[in-house]
Motif scaffolding. Sequence first.
Motif, PDB file in Angstrom:
ATOM      1  N   HIS A 177      -6.192   0.297  -4.869  1.00  0.00           N
ATOM      2  CA  HIS A 177      -5.548  -0.576  -3.900  1.00  0.00           C
ATOM      3  C   HIS A 177      -6.156  -1.977  -3.961  1.00  0.00           C
ATOM      4  N   ARG A 178      -7.484  -2.031  -4.046  1.00  0.00           N
ATOM      5  CA  ARG A 178      -8.163  -3.340  -4.129  1.00  0.00           C
ATOM      6  C   ARG A 178      -7.749  -4.090  -5.391  1.00  0.00           C
ATOM      7  N   GLU A 210      -8.628   3.713  -2.830  1.00  0.00           N
ATOM      8  CA  GLU A 210      -9.147   2.428  -2.324  1.00  0.00           C
ATOM      9  C   GLU A 210      -9.419   1.459  -3.466  1.00  0.00           C
ATOM     10  N   ARG A 211     -10.056   1.965  -4.507  1.00  0.00           N
ATOM     11  CA  ARG A 211     -10.384   1.123  -5.668  1.00  0.00           C
ATOM     12  C   ARG A 211      -9.122   0.525  -6.281  1.00  0.00           C
ATOM     13  N   GLU A 235      -4.121  -5.258  -4.949  1.00  0.00           N
ATOM     14  CA  GLU A 235      -4.091  -6.355  -3.981  1.00  0.00           C
ATOM     15  C   GLU A 235      -4.561  -7.651  -4.627  1.00  0.00           C
ATOM     16  N   TYR A 236      -5.653  -7.552  -5.368  1.00  0.00           N
ATOM     17  CA  TYR A 236      -6.192  -8.737  -6.031  1.00  0.00           C
ATOM     18  C   TYR A 236      -5.164  -9.295  -7.013  1.00  0.00           C
ATOM     19  N   ARG A 284       0.833  -1.194   0.000  1.00  0.00           N
ATOM     20  CA  ARG A 284       0.000   0.000   0.000  1.00  0.00           C
ATOM     21  C   ARG A 284       0.875   1.255   0.000  1.00  0.00           C
TER      22      ARG A 284
END
Lengths: 99, 254
Positions: free
Chosen positions: B165-166, B162-163, B169-170, B138
């Motif tokens: 980051h998701r 956030e979007r 991460e995925y 992050r």
Amino acid sequence: MDTIATTKLSGEEIFDLMKKFITEVIGEEFVEEMDITPESSFTKDLEMDSIEIVSFSEKIKAHFGEQIDFTGWLSSMDLDQLINLNLGMIISYIEECQS
Amino acid sequence: MPIVTVNGKSVHIQELNKGAAETIVLVHGMFSNLSVYYFNIAPLLATKYHVVLYDLKSHGMSEKTLLGYDLESMTNDLLALMEELNLQKVHLGGYSFGGLIALKMVILFPERINKLAVIEAPDPNDDKTRGIIDEYSREFLEHYVENFTDTTKVKMGKRQMERNHRMYEYLFYQTSIKTDMELEKDFFGSPAIETIQKSTLLLYGTDSNCLNAGKHLDGLIENAELIAVPGDHNIPIQQPLVIAEALLNFFQEK
């Protein structure tokens, strides 16, 4: 799929329609926290990214059909203009196309 | 939103000027989506061509997929998309990771491609390219956004952070993208690259850390022409009209 509009909409009706499209694209939970006005800019105030603006453009195209060339209008803008694009500018553009 | 099914997964596509005689397919880069072309580049190309844009798996509005991020799988997805859209032969363009997919496509299915345009494809063996994949966190994303995306002038807000980051991460922790890319590190060294005979345009930024990759490809591909455009790795966003005009001129040359 939205039906293609044939009746002329007032500025206020276009504004309500844009708010509906924005809600569909970014989700109600985010829209509730925002005060959407004609001055709201897409990237700064509404925090929409480019793929969300693509979705939003698709909704406008589906609703108004051949009446307006929304993608063509956007493509005439440079990056600064796109970043500063606000709802009021789109409302004026749609009003112009309808007249 | 136009969605087609490709290899059992939903893929978001956009098509412009469907009636045109010839088609250009454009492939976007890693962690990006078709919007990199949608606003400026595709509309200009669509004045002469049928233009097809699509979101790669797990990117933009296409369906998330755990496996198959190696270049051959990505190429098979593109071939399946062409089949779905009844496209026999197309001009192909790719940006960054999409440029690598475009190169692989020409190697594996040369009969389906007319001309090839590669924008800012990195050398997968470059430490800086792989470093991004190895060191994701992050903090990395925040640092990256703070320091590197300023050249595109677009600042990310909290929801966008956030979007993104998701998505990172995925892709980093749930899919096979890291291991799949690791296996591609010798791509530029493979003899297959030198077999490319297509007329090839290489577009790179004069200040890009990928410019050497462009020079390398220019030496490997017989019919290649390298054009350096002022800017860095983000040239399609920094100079969309310059890129669009270069592509249009290239595809139109007889």
